[in-house]
Design an enzyme around this catalytic site. Structure first.
Site, short mmCIF file in Angstrom:
data_model
loop_
_atom_site.label_atom_id
_atom_site.label_comp_id
_atom_site.label_asym_id
_atom_site.label_seq_id
_atom_site.Cartn_x
_atom_site.Cartn_y
_atom_site.Cartn_z
CB CYS A 1 -16.07 -22.14 -23.70
SG CYS A 1 -17.46 -23.19 -24.10
CD GLU B 1 -21.05 -21.40 -23.48
OE1 GLU B 1 -19.98 -20.97 -22.96
OE2 GLU B 1 -21.07 -22.11 -24.49
P1 NAD Z 1 -14.11 -11.83 -30.37
O1 NAD Z 1 -14.29 -11.40 -28.98
O2 NAD Z 1 -13.79 -10.83 -31.43
O3 NAD Z 1 -15.41 -12.61 -30.91
C1 NAD Z 1 -16.02 -13.66 -30.20
C2 NAD Z 1 -17.35 -13.93 -30.91
O4 NAD Z 1 -18.21 -12.82 -30.72
C3 NAD Z 1 -17.25 -14.10 -32.43
O5 NAD Z 1 -18.14 -15.13 -32.81
C4 NAD Z 1 -17.68 -12.75 -33.00
O6 NAD Z 1 -18.31 -12.86 -34.26
C5 NAD Z 1 -18.67 -12.29 -31.97
N1 NAD Z 1 -18.72 -10.84 -31.82
C6 NAD Z 1 -17.69 -9.99 -31.66
N2 NAD Z 1 -18.13 -8.71 -31.50
C7 NAD Z 1 -19.47 -8.77 -31.57
C8 NAD Z 1 -20.52 -7.80 -31.48
N3 NAD Z 1 -20.26 -6.49 -31.24
N4 NAD Z 1 -21.80 -8.23 -31.60
C9 NAD Z 1 -22.09 -9.53 -31.81
N5 NAD Z 1 -21.15 -10.49 -31.89
C10 NAD Z 1 -19.87 -10.12 -31.77
O7 NAD Z 1 -13.03 -12.91 -30.31
P2 NAD Z 1 -12.39 -13.96 -31.28
O8 NAD Z 1 -11.06 -13.49 -31.75
O9 NAD Z 1 -13.34 -14.44 -32.33
O10 NAD Z 1 -12.17 -15.08 -30.19
C11 NAD Z 1 -11.37 -14.72 -29.09
C12 NAD Z 1 -11.95 -15.15 -27.79
O11 NAD Z 1 -13.34 -15.34 -27.81
C13 NAD Z 1 -11.38 -16.47 -27.38
O12 NAD Z 1 -10.17 -16.28 -26.75
C14 NAD Z 1 -12.41 -17.01 -26.45
O13 NAD Z 1 -12.15 -16.57 -25.14
C15 NAD Z 1 -13.69 -16.39 -26.90
N6 NAD Z 1 -14.57 -17.36 -27.58
C16 NAD Z 1 -15.35 -18.12 -26.78
C17 NAD Z 1 -16.17 -19.05 -27.33
C18 NAD Z 1 -17.03 -19.91 -26.47
O14 NAD Z 1 -17.42 -20.98 -26.89
N7 NAD Z 1 -17.40 -19.45 -25.27
C19 NAD Z 1 -16.20 -19.22 -28.72
C20 NAD Z 1 -15.39 -18.39 -29.52
C21 NAD Z 1 -14.58 -17.45 -28.93
#
Ligand code: NAD
Length: 477
Positions: A281, A247
């Site tokens: 999202c 998702e």
């Molecule tokens: P990010 O890409 O660093 O992390 C997004 C999520 O993924 C976090 O919960 C993080 O803990 C997890 N994550 C990151 N790297 C991972 C890995 N290698 N293995 C497992 N989990 C991992 O981004 P961020 O700064 O936390 O958020 C930025 C962007 O993420 C936002 O702009 C948005 O587009 C997206 N986001 C989407 C949702 C959603 O509900 N779809 C929720 C949170 C963030």
């Protein structure tokens, strides 16, 4: 009310480790907790526990699974205020919105508890004496990863699907907002869930996913988060032929047709845009409005943005809290600067509020050119983009031109326009004359780079199961 003690939950036991990560209140930047970081040995224990938990849980009758899930949901409802308080402290959202999130998380659990008793198979007629039976069986232990934007309802959705289907789960919830997942684990323990069925870990996300995803015992990877990380985890899983539920990001378009009153629609749109400080999202983000209605819609939207009360989530008057972390604040400032430098009109907002806490003004950018970063990158924050469309066809073209397809919205009183939206917009979820995109009873998920698989509805348990066909030749006397 207190912020909860932070522990890992493995094999039915709460556990601390020596290394910790600070949990920060985004409203004042103070440290409110120390979160244990899982070591390799903790992850190995979680894997063994999930394996043992699966052996018990898969044999637990659906009605008994359902009873435990319902009991946990009831406990969460009873603990609503305590959980909402913790979520507001760690995430920043207004207390009332956190309360609603606790209820929504409970509803996800309750819905899947019902679906768990309706995981029907089917019988296929065969030649005389032959019966083919199609069964849906739990897939196995699930490695799940939930994000920080909804600390309670996001983990609840993953846990609901896994447990209802008869799977065990190792959940890595978000390090920045651990309280919701901790409360869910506590509620399940109190509800009598067998040890090992639900395990909760925190730590370095990449280390945890790199360890868990390649393991034979993990049979499904379920992730909610950014498209970049989702694609990375999908690649990792594909090396092991492990299926995924993804998702991912959205960049939701809203098409406002000429036949609606823009002054009536705009405040509803603004209210939804700034909910959860835009960190959703499905947040309505790119507004496409007919040329004749464009200025009236934008003016009314801007008025609503200016009226939105921004402040700490525990203040009763607050309608929008801070963004969840410093990364989002930096991203908001950068996206506005970039858009304005490329010719976008900043109609309101665009700046940090104060210098303590991650507060950002509810922002409206109008006439944003295609080469602005924000036209491609999901802002995931309190910024609305309002552009005009030449026609409904043009609006649908603009809506579809990004690689995302999670949620999309349309406003119209015309059934012909509605039909055009239904046929034309590339999305997993289309909402017409409403900004509600995700309910327990409806399947939620994306197309294109917004992901794969569905959560909720009847479809929500599909990926947590495997289909087994049994061909049985009856030995007749
Ligand atoms: P990010 O890409 O660093 O992390 C997004 C999520 O993924 C976090 O919960 C993080 O803990 C997890 N994550 C990151 N790297 C991972 C890995 N290698 N293995 C497992 N989990 C991992 O981004 P961020 O700064 O936390 O958020 C930025 C962007 O993420 C936002 O702009 C948005 O587009 C997206 N986001 C989407 C949702 C959603 O509900 N779809 C929720 C949170 C963030």
């Amino acid at each position: 009310m207190e912020y909860p003690k932070l522990d890992l939950f493995i094999g039915g036991e709460w556990r601390k480790t020596s290394e910790t990560l600070p949990v920060v209140n985004p409203a004042n930047e103070s440290v409110i907790g120390a979160l244990p970081v899982a070591r390799r040995s903790d992850l190995e224990d979680a894997l063994d526990a999930a394996d043992r938990g699966f052996a018990i849980w898969r044999k637990t009758a659906p009605r008994d699974r359902s009873d435990i899930i319902i009991k946990a949901a009831r406990l969460l409802r009873e603990r609503q205020d305590e959980i909402a308080y913790a979520i507001t402290l760690e995430h920043g959202k207004p207390f009332q919105q956190a309360q609603l999130e606790v209820i929504r998380g409970s509803e996800f659990l309750e819905w899947d508890a019902g679906e768990c008793q309706r995981l029907y198979g089917r019988a296929i007629p065969g030649v005389q004496g032959m019966r083919h039976t199609v069964l849906r069986q739990p897939i196995g232990a699930v490695a799940a990863f939930s994000p920080w934007n909804f600390p309670m309802s996001q983990p609840a959705r993953k846990i609901a699907g896994a447990l209802a289907a008869g799977c065990s789960i190792i959940l890595k919830a978000a390090e920045e907002t651990p309280a919701g997942a901790l409360h869910i684990a506590r509620a399940f323990q109190d509800a009598g869930l067998p040890d090992g069925v639900l395990n909760l870990v925190f730590g370095v996300p990449a280390e945890i996913s790199n360890f868990l995803i390649p393991r034979d015992k993990i049979r499904l990877v379920a992730f909610t988060g950014s498209t970049v990380v989702g694609k990375h985890l999908t690649n990792l899983a594909s090396e092991h032929m492990t299926p995924v539920l993804m998702e991912l990001g959205g960049h939701a378009p809203v098409i406002v047709c000429d036949d609606v009153d823009p002054v009536q629609v705009a405040p509803t749109c603004a209210d939804r845009k700034y909910r959860n400080a835009g960190q959703v999202c499905t947040s309505p983000t790119r507004f496409y409005v007919g040329q004749d209605q464009f200025e009236r819609f934008t003016d009314r939207f801007v008025a609503s943005a200016k009226q939105t009360v921004v402040g700490p989530g525990l203040d009763e008057a607050t309608q929008m809290g801070p963004v969840a972390n410093e990364r989002r604040l930096v991203a908001m400032i950068g996206l506005v600067e970039d858009a304005v430098s490329k010719g976008a009109e900043l109609r309101t907002g665009g700046k940090r509020i104060g210098d303590c806490g991650y507060f950002f003004e509810p922002t409206v950018l109008a006439n944003v050119p295609d080469n602005a970063k924000i036209m491609e990158e999901e802002p995931f924050g309190p910024i609305a983009i309002i552009n005009s469309m030449l026609s409904l066809e043009d609006g649908i073209y603009q809506a579809n031109k990004l690689p995302f397809g999670l949620a999309a919205y349309g406003f119209t009183h015309s059934s012909a326009n509605a039909e055009q939206l239904i046929e034309g917009v590339e999305t997993g979820n289309l909402s017409i004359n409403t900004l509600e995109a995700s309910l327990p009873e409806t399947p939620f998920g994306g197309v294109k780079s917004s992901g794969y698989g569905r959560e909720g509805g009847e479809e929500g348990l599909h990926l947590y199961t495997v289909v087994k066909n049994v061909s049985h030749k009856m030995v007749l006397d």
